[in-house]
Design a protein around this motif. Sequence first.
Motif, PDB file in Angstrom:
ATOM      1  N   TYR A  78      20.065   3.261 -36.189  1.00 41.42           N
ATOM      2  CA  TYR A  78      19.311   3.525 -37.418  1.00 41.42           C
ATOM      3  C   TYR A  78      18.441   2.325 -37.784  1.00 41.42           C
ATOM      4  O   TYR A  78      17.300   2.490 -38.257  1.00 41.42           O
ATOM      5  CB  TYR A  78      20.247   3.864 -38.573  1.00 41.42           C
ATOM      6  N   TYR A  79      18.951   1.098 -37.543  1.00 48.03           N
ATOM      7  CA  TYR A  79      18.131  -0.091 -37.784  1.00 48.03           C
ATOM      8  C   TYR A  79      17.010  -0.191 -36.749  1.00 48.03           C
ATOM      9  O   TYR A  79      15.862  -0.476 -37.082  1.00 48.03           O
ATOM     10  CB  TYR A  79      19.000  -1.349 -37.747  1.00 48.03           C
ATOM     11  N   GLU A  80      17.349   0.036 -35.475  1.00 46.65           N
ATOM     12  CA  GLU A  80      16.339  -0.072 -34.407  1.00 46.65           C
ATOM     13  C   GLU A  80      15.179   0.895 -34.625  1.00 46.65           C
ATOM     14  O   GLU A  80      14.012   0.554 -34.420  1.00 46.65           O
ATOM     15  CB  GLU A  80      16.987   0.195 -33.045  1.00 46.65           C
ATOM     16  N   LYS A  81      15.504   2.119 -35.025  1.00 47.94           N
ATOM     17  CA  LYS A  81      14.484   3.161 -35.203  1.00 47.94           C
ATOM     18  C   LYS A  81      13.840   3.102 -36.586  1.00 47.94           C
ATOM     19  O   LYS A  81      12.897   3.851 -36.852  1.00 47.94           O
ATOM     20  CB  LYS A  81      15.109   4.546 -35.009  1.00 47.94           C
ATOM     21  N   ASP A  82      14.359   2.234 -37.462  1.00 49.14           N
ATOM     22  CA  ASP A  82      13.877   2.147 -38.839  1.00 49.14           C
ATOM     23  C   ASP A  82      13.837   3.542 -39.455  1.00 49.14           C
ATOM     24  O   ASP A  82      12.838   3.984 -40.036  1.00 49.14           O
ATOM     25  CB  ASP A  82      12.490   1.504 -38.880  1.00 49.14           C
ATOM     26  N   ALA A  83      14.950   4.242 -39.314  1.00 44.53           N
ATOM     27  CA  ALA A  83      15.021   5.648 -39.710  1.00 44.53           C
ATOM     28  C   ALA A  83      15.054   5.795 -41.226  1.00 44.53           C
ATOM     29  O   ALA A  83      15.578   4.937 -41.943  1.00 44.53           O
ATOM     30  CB  ALA A  83      16.283   6.273 -39.121  1.00 44.53           C
ATOM     31  N   LYS A  84      14.502   6.900 -41.709  1.00 46.80           N
ATOM     32  CA  LYS A  84      14.688   7.251 -43.109  1.00 46.80           C
ATOM     33  C   LYS A  84      16.122   7.719 -43.279  1.00 46.80           C
ATOM     34  O   LYS A  84      16.602   8.580 -42.540  1.00 46.80           O
ATOM     35  CB  LYS A  84      13.732   8.360 -43.536  1.00 46.80           C
ATOM     36  N   ARG A  85      16.808   7.164 -44.272  1.00 45.46           N
ATOM     37  CA  ARG A  85      18.232   7.451 -44.452  1.00 45.46           C
ATOM     38  C   ARG A  85      18.446   8.337 -45.676  1.00 45.46           C
ATOM     39  O   ARG A  85      17.750   8.212 -46.682  1.00 45.46           O
ATOM     40  CB  ARG A  85      19.021   6.161 -44.579  1.00 45.46           C
ATOM     41  N   ILE A  86      19.440   9.206 -45.543  1.00 44.78           N
ATOM     42  CA  ILE A  86      19.801  10.152 -46.603  1.00 44.78           C
ATOM     43  C   ILE A  86      21.093   9.657 -47.239  1.00 44.78           C
ATOM     44  O   ILE A  86      22.073   9.363 -46.541  1.00 44.78           O
ATOM     45  CB  ILE A  86      20.021  11.557 -46.020  1.00 44.78           C
ATOM     46  N   TYR A  87      21.096   9.600 -48.556  1.00 50.06           N
ATOM     47  CA  TYR A  87      22.286   9.162 -49.291  1.00 50.06           C
ATOM     48  C   TYR A  87      22.728  10.290 -50.213  1.00 50.06           C
ATOM     49  O   TYR A  87      21.970  10.725 -51.082  1.00 50.06           O
ATOM     50  CB  TYR A  87      21.988   7.897 -50.085  1.00 50.06           C
ATOM     51  N   TYR A  88      23.947  10.756 -50.008  1.00 51.71           N
ATOM     52  CA  TYR A  88      24.477  11.895 -50.754  1.00 51.71           C
ATOM     53  C   TYR A  88      25.487  11.383 -51.767  1.00 51.71           C
ATOM     54  O   TYR A  88      26.587  10.960 -51.405  1.00 51.71           O
ATOM     55  CB  TYR A  88      25.123  12.882 -49.780  1.00 51.71           C
ATOM     56  N   LEU A  89      25.092  11.380 -53.039  1.00 54.24           N
ATOM     57  CA  LEU A  89      25.944  10.854 -54.114  1.00 54.24           C
ATOM     58  C   LEU A  89      26.730  11.990 -54.743  1.00 54.24           C
ATOM     59  O   LEU A  89      26.151  12.951 -55.258  1.00 54.24           O
ATOM     60  CB  LEU A  89      25.090  10.176 -55.191  1.00 54.24           C
ATOM     61  N   ALA A 168      25.953  15.009 -39.636  1.00 52.07           N
ATOM     62  CA  ALA A 168      26.290  14.282 -38.403  1.00 52.07           C
ATOM     63  C   ALA A 168      26.014  15.131 -37.173  1.00 52.07           C
ATOM     64  O   ALA A 168      25.522  14.636 -36.156  1.00 52.07           O
ATOM     65  CB  ALA A 168      27.760  13.851 -38.443  1.00 52.07           C
ATOM     66  N   THR A 169      26.307  16.421 -37.240  1.00 50.24           N
ATOM     67  CA  THR A 169      26.080  17.306 -36.105  1.00 50.24           C
ATOM     68  C   THR A 169      24.585  17.485 -35.840  1.00 50.24           C
ATOM     69  O   THR A 169      24.150  17.606 -34.692  1.00 50.24           O
ATOM     70  CB  THR A 169      26.758  18.671 -36.354  1.00 50.24           C
ATOM     71  N   LEU A 170      23.778  17.466 -36.902  1.00 49.88           N
ATOM     72  CA  LEU A 170      22.322  17.565 -36.766  1.00 49.88           C
ATOM     73  C   LEU A 170      21.673  16.223 -36.444  1.00 49.88           C
ATOM     74  O   LEU A 170      20.448  16.137 -36.365  1.00 49.88           O
ATOM     75  CB  LEU A 170      21.724  18.116 -38.068  1.00 49.88           C
ATOM     76  N   GLU A 171      22.484  15.182 -36.302  1.00 49.56           N
ATOM     77  CA  GLU A 171      22.020  13.836 -35.958  1.00 49.56           C
ATOM     78  C   GLU A 171      21.099  13.253 -37.024  1.00 49.56           C
ATOM     79  O   GLU A 171      20.155  12.520 -36.724  1.00 49.56           O
ATOM     80  CB  GLU A 171      21.332  13.821 -34.583  1.00 49.56           C
ATOM     81  N   LEU A 172      21.383  13.545 -38.285  1.00 49.65           N
ATOM     82  CA  LEU A 172      20.599  12.989 -39.382  1.00 49.65           C
ATOM     83  C   LEU A 172      21.222  11.679 -39.856  1.00 49.65           C
ATOM     84  O   LEU A 172      22.451  11.591 -39.993  1.00 49.65           O
ATOM     85  CB  LEU A 172      20.541  13.976 -40.547  1.00 49.65           C
ATOM     86  N   PRO A 173      20.422  10.655 -40.122  1.00 46.35           N
ATOM     87  CA  PRO A 173      20.954   9.376 -40.619  1.00 46.35           C
ATOM     88  C   PRO A 173      21.407   9.535 -42.072  1.00 46.35           C
ATOM     89  O   PRO A 173      20.595   9.502 -42.996  1.00 46.35           O
ATOM     90  CB  PRO A 173      19.759   8.423 -40.519  1.00 46.35           C
ATOM     91  N   ALA A 174      22.685   9.726 -42.274  1.00 40.25           N
ATOM     92  CA  ALA A 174      23.165  10.112 -43.601  1.00 40.25           C
ATOM     93  C   ALA A 174      24.436   9.362 -43.974  1.00 40.25           C
ATOM     94  O   ALA A 174      25.232   8.983 -43.110  1.00 40.25           O
ATOM     95  CB  ALA A 174      23.416  11.617 -43.642  1.00 40.25           C
TER      96      ALA A 174
END
Length: 868
Positions: A78-89, A168-174
């Motif tokens: 996630y750091y290497e790809k500078d991915a947009k991250r999803i945060y679920y509160l 996680a199954t969809l490989e989303l950075p979450a």
Amino acid sequence: MPSKTNTQDPCLSSPSEPARPIAAALEEKDFSQSWQDHLRYSLAKDEFSATRIDWYVSLALAIRDRLVNRWIRTQQTYYEKDAKRIYYLSMEFLIGRSLGNALINLGLSDAAQNAYAEITKVLKKTKHAKALEEFGKALEDIEEKEPNAALGNGGLGRLAACFLDSMATLELPAYGYGIRYDFGIFFQKIQGGYQVETPDNWLRYGNPWELARPEGIYRVQFYGHVHQYHDDKGILKTDWVETEQVMAMAYDTPVPGYQNNTVNNIRLWAAKATREFEFGYFNDGDYEKAVSNKVHTEIISKVLYPNDSMSQGKELRLKQEHFFVSASLQDIVGRYKKTHDINFDCFPDKVAIQLNDTHPAIAVAELMRILLDHEGLSWDKAWSITVNTFAYTNHTVLPEALEKWSVDLMGSVLPRHLQIIYEINHRFLQLIRQVFPGDEQRVMRMSLIEEGSPKNVRMAFLAIVGSHSVNGVSELHTEIIKSTPSLFKDFYELWPEKFNAKTNGITQRRWLLLCNPSLSKIISDKIGSEWVTDLYKLRKLAKFADDKDFQKLWQKAKRESKQRLADYIAKNNNLKVNVNSMFDFQVKRIHEYKRQLLNVLHVIWRYNQIKTNPSANFAPRTVIFAGKAAPGYFIAKLLIKLINNVADVINHDEQIGDKLKVVFLENYSVSLAEIIMPASDLSEQISTAGTEASGTGNMKFALNGALTIGTLDGANIEIMEEVSAENMFLFGLNAEQVLELKNSGYSPRKYYEEDAALKHVIDMIQNGYFCSPAEPGLFQPIINNLLGEDKFLLLADFRDYLRAQLEVDETYKNKEAWTKKSILNVANMGRFSSDRTIQEYAEEIWSAKPVSITFNGRSKKSKPKKNG
């Protein structure tokens, strides 16, 4: 760690140095040895001293070993790809047990079974009976020692758990963010028919799945006052000073995707005192006072949903919400600044924060506080970032369930936040006056501050104003919140583009593959296993709905599951139930709008029919209830007592025999639901139309082959659209008719007087048929509600409910017809995978892309599809 920034594109960090090689994945053949090694070296036990809990913990640690490298690699990527991250509160994550889910997602179920068999052989050679007994007769005996993680109460937490699995199954950075509660809402016991609440100490033996992060600690502030001044450049500065401070310490739990390399993270916060104890008091011998600050501080993360009927409970609840929100936002901002610390222009491009219901809404004010007071941004820039970062999911159509905090309480506990909310409101009301000039009534209705005594902050309004997206959780629910004046009609008229529907879903990995192995096997044997990641593949089952041989296999799988539940009931309720009877379920939170009472009225009516016509050809039924009532919810708790008293009368009536049994299963939980869903024949989804936002129990039952008897409420409507009305049993008023009847002057007593059978049922309850002589009039409050207001229209829907129940009877008597409908229900449940829901969130709200994780040079993908 990636270098800081890329000069060509301010929203892209520079490529990091290549990650160092990671250790090779632990192979399946090492599993048995790893399990035994953890018993010895992590727990300091041997096979002669080990308890079953020791065997469970050491197995969990062996599985966790196989997650860790992927977990680390996922975060590196996630750091290497500078991915947009999803945060679920979310205030809740009802994840249940982790062991079985981890084995399935890692593809290690067979390896664990083989390891169990190997260790059993070793133990048998020792001829040590106690060691064999502690190890158990099957791997399931060890799995059952894992407590249910008491991190949630109902549908809100179960949905959040499904969403994390799908992300996680969809490989989303979450990431999931919440509170690490020491105790759940409560452990429910039934004593004398009454609900008795006892502590749910789920962490009694520790939690092998989590890793404490003492370095992941943040200071959270409360109380104090606000000091404002101008600096030497004339810029207004704000300090929140003389505050009470609490430390939030992180605990991380891995969330593996299904047979890919992604392992995401749930980060839960525990409250810790800033000091363990006051040393001065300790030296003076006042030991109690020395630790009192620690005790007072750490109560914040002690229990899920403290009773907020008293002012102290309300204050604690507000502190809980701010505590986890503040820690989470500090963590999110800190992670962003590792690679983007020049400015915050790219924050919404790299961060998406979803507010799961209104509980985390204070996050809008908290992010503004951080950006204004700590990062020095201007108001306009901070507000633009905030709105474009947050999205809000609403989960209710009941106005009274929308959270409000008194201005006095907010001003005391969070004075800086109240100040910010007033400024947000001031600017927002200026916009309203521009768009709707002269409409001061609208201004009052939409204000974030509700005038009155007391004056309140409307948290749902804050979430809407501070977010770029507002979604309901079913099509009907979304239409209701958009069109109802007491909900969000005014906001929809202002910002129609903000509102959208995201119908809830469930993860088929847990709610079919894991919990119903018998049915899963015959499905996969017939159509292959692609349905595990693309639930629309179940459509292939439809062509086998009339296949007699396949129907027999289907019936056999259902009977196996029913026998498992019957054994559970015999053990826990001391009641033998007829496995050939229809298993009729209503399992959910006990609440008046969910109308468990309507079900009870039908049960008593059925009892009367059997008593009157004992030789009639009734389809035998076992009616099963489960669910918790909030500790302060008097009528709901009295309803549990009524259910148990009715059960006691019916189950001991020899004339009734196996034709009708009633069961209340105590302490409904995820693991209990995993036994219930596969055993279900009939699913009761009977809430008053227009009151249930969505429901996910309806989806779990249908996915496991139960037929639904229900109203046109929540996601029942969309289930009907998929499986067709002829494969359900629908009844009752629709949402429009409910409003019409209420507006025309609904009289429940009229229905009571004009329906002799209904009158007889109600009179039996009122006259003490289901009470002991020592408790006359026990259920009078229930009768008063029914014959008085009947807010949820039970009596209006009663007669049509009976019609539908008789249709259920006739269909169940025809085994082939019932099985065909069951198969068609499962075949048409593709739309209700949480994979589909999350894909819609990712594409339409978060603008987030999957990130494939390469592990040991390999990328394993299991991409679920949105469309069949």
